[in-house]
Design a protein around this motif. Sequence first.
Motif, PDB file in Angstrom:
ATOM      1  N   LEU A 280       0.815  -1.219   0.000  1.00 25.24           N
ATOM      2  CA  LEU A 280       0.000   0.000   0.000  1.00 25.24           C
ATOM      3  C   LEU A 280       0.848   1.269   0.000  1.00 25.24           C
ATOM      4  CD1 LEU A 280      -2.863  -0.965   2.452  1.00 25.24           C
ATOM      5  CD2 LEU A 280      -3.016  -0.630  -0.002  1.00 25.24           C
ATOM      6  N   SER A 281       2.039   1.183   0.602  1.00 24.32           N
ATOM      7  CA  SER A 281       2.853   2.396   0.677  1.00 24.32           C
ATOM      8  C   SER A 281       3.728   2.568  -0.564  1.00 24.32           C
ATOM      9  CB  SER A 281       3.727   2.350   1.932  1.00 24.32           C
ATOM     10  OG  SER A 281       4.503   1.182   1.907  1.00 24.32           O
ATOM     11  N   GLN A 282       3.740   1.550  -1.432  1.00 25.12           N
ATOM     12  CA  GLN A 282       4.569   1.650  -2.639  1.00 25.12           C
ATOM     13  C   GLN A 282       3.745   1.370  -3.881  1.00 25.12           C
ATOM     14  OE1 GLN A 282       7.532  -1.151  -1.559  1.00 25.12           O
ATOM     15  NE2 GLN A 282       8.643   0.297  -0.293  1.00 25.12           N
ATOM     16  N   MET A 283       2.665   2.131  -4.024  1.00 23.59           N
ATOM     17  CA  MET A 283       1.775   1.930  -5.158  1.00 23.59           C
ATOM     18  C   MET A 283       2.430   2.437  -6.431  1.00 23.59           C
ATOM     19  SD  MET A 283      -1.134   0.552  -4.978  1.00 23.59           S
ATOM     20  CE  MET A 283      -1.942  -0.314  -3.655  1.00 23.59           C
ATOM     21  N   PRO A 284       2.288   1.690  -7.534  1.00 23.03           N
ATOM     22  CA  PRO A 284       2.783   2.225  -8.810  1.00 23.03           C
ATOM     23  C   PRO A 284       2.024   3.498  -9.184  1.00 23.03           C
ATOM     24  CG  PRO A 284       1.597   0.148  -9.108  1.00 23.03           C
ATOM     25  CD  PRO A 284       1.727   0.355  -7.643  1.00 23.03           C
ATOM     26  N   HIS A 285       2.655   4.308  -9.990  1.00 24.46           N
ATOM     27  CA  HIS A 285       2.085   5.615 -10.286  1.00 24.46           C
ATOM     28  C   HIS A 285       0.825   5.536 -11.147  1.00 24.46           C
ATOM     29  CE1 HIS A 285       1.836   9.851 -11.047  1.00 24.46           C
ATOM     30  NE2 HIS A 285       1.877   9.637 -12.341  1.00 24.46           N
ATOM     31  N   GLY A 286       0.906   4.798 -12.235  1.00 21.12           N
ATOM     32  CA  GLY A 286      -0.234   4.754 -13.161  1.00 21.12           C
ATOM     33  C   GLY A 286      -1.259   3.748 -12.728  1.00 21.12           C
ATOM     34  N   CYS A 287      -1.622   2.859 -13.644  1.00 20.69           N
ATOM     35  CA  CYS A 287      -2.556   1.784 -13.316  1.00 20.69           C
ATOM     36  C   CYS A 287      -1.905   0.881 -12.283  1.00 20.69           C
ATOM     37  CB  CYS A 287      -2.898   0.987 -14.572  1.00 20.69           C
ATOM     38  SG  CYS A 287      -3.841  -0.506 -14.212  1.00 20.69           S
ATOM     39  N   LYS A 288      -2.636   0.589 -11.207  1.00 18.76           N
ATOM     40  CA  LYS A 288      -2.045  -0.167 -10.105  1.00 18.76           C
ATOM     41  C   LYS A 288      -1.773  -1.618 -10.493  1.00 18.76           C
ATOM     42  CE  LYS A 288      -2.629   3.618  -8.017  1.00 18.76           C
ATOM     43  NZ  LYS A 288      -1.704   4.623  -8.555  1.00 18.76           N
ATOM     44  N   PHE A 289      -2.427  -2.065 -11.564  1.00 17.64           N
ATOM     45  CA  PHE A 289      -2.233  -3.450 -11.973  1.00 17.64           C
ATOM     46  C   PHE A 289      -1.131  -3.574 -13.025  1.00 17.64           C
ATOM     47  CE2 PHE A 289      -3.652  -7.306 -14.406  1.00 17.64           C
ATOM     48  CZ  PHE A 289      -3.377  -8.221 -13.399  1.00 17.64           C
ATOM     49  N   ALA A 290      -0.676  -2.441 -13.548  1.00 16.84           N
ATOM     50  CA  ALA A 290       0.274  -2.435 -14.668  1.00 16.84           C
ATOM     51  C   ALA A 290       1.481  -3.362 -14.477  1.00 16.84           C
ATOM     52  CB  ALA A 290       0.724  -1.012 -14.956  1.00 16.84           C
ATOM     53  N   PRO A 291       2.126  -3.364 -13.289  1.00 16.22           N
ATOM     54  CA  PRO A 291       3.325  -4.201 -13.147  1.00 16.22           C
ATOM     55  C   PRO A 291       3.056  -5.692 -13.340  1.00 16.22           C
ATOM     56  CG  PRO A 291       3.162  -2.630 -11.336  1.00 16.22           C
ATOM     57  CD  PRO A 291       1.879  -2.556 -12.093  1.00 16.22           C
ATOM     58  N   ARG A 292       1.810  -6.115 -13.198  1.00  9.47           N
ATOM     59  CA  ARG A 292       1.508  -7.543 -13.320  1.00  9.47           C
ATOM     60  C   ARG A 292       0.746  -7.843 -14.602  1.00  9.47           C
ATOM     61  NH1 ARG A 292      -1.495  -9.148  -7.878  1.00  9.47           N
ATOM     62  NH2 ARG A 292      -0.923 -11.259  -8.504  1.00  9.47           N
ATOM     63  N   CYS A 293       0.458  -6.802 -15.390  1.00  7.20           N
ATOM     64  CA  CYS A 293      -0.459  -6.958 -16.516  1.00  7.20           C
ATOM     65  C   CYS A 293       0.306  -7.393 -17.764  1.00  7.20           C
ATOM     66  CB  CYS A 293      -1.170  -5.634 -16.773  1.00  7.20           C
ATOM     67  SG  CYS A 293      -2.361  -5.709 -18.110  1.00  7.20           S
ATOM     68  N   GLU A 294      -0.258  -8.354 -18.509  1.00  5.59           N
ATOM     69  CA  GLU A 294       0.451  -8.813 -19.712  1.00  5.59           C
ATOM     70  C   GLU A 294       0.194  -7.897 -20.911  1.00  5.59           C
ATOM     71  OE1 GLU A 294      -1.031 -12.600 -21.167  1.00  5.59           O
ATOM     72  OE2 GLU A 294      -2.591 -12.562 -19.632  1.00  5.59           O
ATOM     73  N   PHE A 295      -0.788  -7.036 -20.793  1.00  2.02           N
ATOM     74  CA  PHE A 295      -1.089  -6.127 -21.918  1.00  2.02           C
ATOM     75  C   PHE A 295      -0.590  -4.713 -21.654  1.00  2.02           C
ATOM     76  CE2 PHE A 295      -4.550  -9.237 -21.530  1.00  2.02           C
ATOM     77  CZ  PHE A 295      -4.344  -9.926 -22.714  1.00  2.02           C
ATOM     78  N   VAL A 296       0.355  -4.585 -20.725  1.00  2.00           N
ATOM     79  CA  VAL A 296       0.723  -3.244 -20.272  1.00  2.00           C
ATOM     80  C   VAL A 296       1.257  -2.368 -21.419  1.00  2.00           C
ATOM     81  CG1 VAL A 296       3.010  -4.014 -19.547  1.00  2.00           C
ATOM     82  CG2 VAL A 296       2.024  -1.965 -18.510  1.00  2.00           C
ATOM     83  N   MET A 297       0.817  -1.115 -21.462  1.00  2.00           N
ATOM     84  CA  MET A 297       1.237  -0.153 -22.494  1.00  2.00           C
ATOM     85  C   MET A 297       1.891   1.031 -21.781  1.00  2.00           C
ATOM     86  SD  MET A 297      -2.307  -0.131 -24.654  1.00  2.00           S
ATOM     87  CE  MET A 297      -3.244   0.579 -23.333  1.00  2.00           C
ATOM     88  N   GLU A 298       2.471   1.923 -22.552  1.00  2.00           N
ATOM     89  CA  GLU A 298       3.141   3.088 -21.971  1.00  2.00           C
ATOM     90  C   GLU A 298       2.171   3.939 -21.164  1.00  2.00           C
ATOM     91  OE1 GLU A 298       5.553   5.990 -24.339  1.00  2.00           O
ATOM     92  OE2 GLU A 298       6.454   4.063 -24.931  1.00  2.00           O
ATOM     93  N   GLN A 299       1.008   4.088 -21.728  1.00  3.74           N
ATOM     94  CA  GLN A 299      -0.026   4.911 -21.109  1.00  3.74           C
ATOM     95  C   GLN A 299      -0.379   4.408 -19.697  1.00  3.74           C
ATOM     96  OE1 GLN A 299      -3.589   4.839 -23.403  1.00  3.74           O
ATOM     97  NE2 GLN A 299      -4.303   6.819 -22.653  1.00  3.74           N
ATOM     98  N   CYS A 300      -0.330   3.081 -19.551  1.00  2.15           N
ATOM     99  CA  CYS A 300      -0.713   2.474 -18.270  1.00  2.15           C
ATOM    100  C   CYS A 300       0.220   2.906 -17.149  1.00  2.15           C
ATOM    101  CB  CYS A 300      -0.678   0.961 -18.356  1.00  2.15           C
ATOM    102  SG  CYS A 300      -1.677   0.294 -19.683  1.00  2.15           S
TER     103      CYS A 300
END
Lengths: 334, 307
Positions: A280-300
């Motif tokens: 919780l204290s180290q949330m990614p900046h963009g989409c919170k699921f992005a680091p684990r997502c297989e479809f991750v894009m720059e925008q995410c």
Amino acid sequence: MTQHLLEVQGLETEFARGGGSVKAVAGVDFHIQKGEVLGLVGESGCGKSVTSLSIMRLLKDTPGKISAGSVRFEGTDLVKLPEKEMRRIRGNDLAMIFQEPMTSLNPVLRIGLQLAEPIMMHLGYGRKKAREHAIHMLRLVGIPRAEELVDDYPHQLSGGMRQRVMIAMAMSCHPKLLIADEPTTALDVTIQAQILDLMKSLKEEQDMGMLLITHDLGVVAELCDRVVVMYAGRVVEEASVHELFANPRHPYTRGLIHSVPKLRQKVRRLESIKGNVPDLSQMPHGCKFAPRCEFVMEQCLAEEPRLLPVEGLEERKSRCWLTQQENAEGGESA
Amino acid sequence: MGRYALQRLLGVIPLLFVVSVLVFMFLHLIPGDPARLIAGQDATLEEIMGIRQQLGLDLPLWKQYVHYMSNLLSGDLGNSIQSGLAVTDMLMSRVMPTLWLTFLSMAWALLIGLLIGVVSAVYRNRWPDYVGTLAAISGMSVPGFWLGLVLIQIFSVELGWFPTGGVDTWKSYILPSITLGMGIMSMLARYSRSSMLETLREDYIRTGRAKGMREYVVIGRHALRNSLIQVVTVAGLQFGFLLGGSVMVETVFSIPGLGRLLVDSILFRDYTVIQALLLIFATQFILINLIVDLLYGVLNPKIRYSS
């Protein structure tokens, strides 16, 4: 617009941690209609239990507090309600059952007294009448020898029996909304099915709304009308139960559904979503699921998507840039 | 519950037997010949033999024990070497002040200790907790003999509210009980605070709140009883230490109780009296443990039903 039984808007719950605070629930919206079963799904630590405790305002003795948003129950904002009035609603119109039947009953008090407490409090019954009502409730949840069992202590009962007692307790004042936080997780599979059947039939008899918190998609398919999927304190997808399984939009939901092993399929390894829920204290900046997502894009990685309606469908939402792209394409082609 | 209580009661019997053997052996465990010690340095052999015969020390050990036990069971604890009075009579006249003192000390220590503990836990990390913690730690740190003297100085000498010693009125017991109970009160306050905090985190407390129970019901009915189970253990152990503390307090406040009697008889090497007091203190310890065990049963249905 018709009034929903429960309407949660922009709910945020913070926990004090190491001088600062972290948001366990970061802006959650959903609603439940009368007689409807809404499933709240997600991995451990996604904030679903904290959401339920926030609705009940049971965060006392935790370092957490509601920092924003509203919880309207039959139009009344529970967040703003004085404790005294909140107490009149708890266990009465708004009841809750918990995950751990083994520890949720007081070990030193007889079942009968624990059942009678809310009955005397909310329905104003005397001792004797409350006891009769307690026995009636125990029969209703399928407990044999109810008139003997009221004088037993919790340790004399099995886990399944205790969860039945918890359900009887929650149902005793005819709640309009029942919050069930992983009611079957701690039970054997055979007992799970019994408890689910029981909850289903009670819900239909009493025409009560239900918020069912679970990580078990089997339970969701069994009981729910609609589903809200949570990830990292946010709602990432909302759909009817049919739509959710037939056509999941958010990559996280797809991952969840794929990680359920299928009987007919022979696989070497069970499918899983790679990685862990972010701290919780180290949330990614963009989409919170992005680091684990297989479809991750720059925008995410740059910007968090909003929870937007999926084009053309009612009560269907997804928090994903892909969905928004699809929406846009759908809009162009139409 | 009946069966559980009976089990506990029967369990005490072998313990009492062991205690009686140990206390009986006391006279024989003193280095040297007890008869010679009792008679004094310049006693003649005849005198020593006389004492030996009088105490039955010339008989075989097992016979001595049988003799001792049959006397004990008929309430005869022998005569004081120093005064020649029957030990049983001496004890009877001394037992009440000590009982009153320990009972009063324990009563207020339990009451106030629990109150401070519960309030501290409920208002954790707020001012009532800080005040309670301060009170408990001060109470724990103050040596009993010093507290006793200070209390006498302030309330007896300066203000004249209470007598400086003796047991003439109920007022005489106030200052000694405060002195004796202070340490236990502080201990119980700390212990019940931590036990209460632990209990308040339990799932069933949340269930109680989810039912819409008032906070005082949640604390008084649901939490307190559960945390008492742990507190009772500490209270029982502390009660044992009260007996030791009473020796000091009875000396400071000149209370003619068992503690003072013990001090006096040790000074005069009055072995028969020391022996009788050992028996009483050991039995008292066993009885308190028995009461604690029975209380467990009352408080915790799991213990009551599993036996």
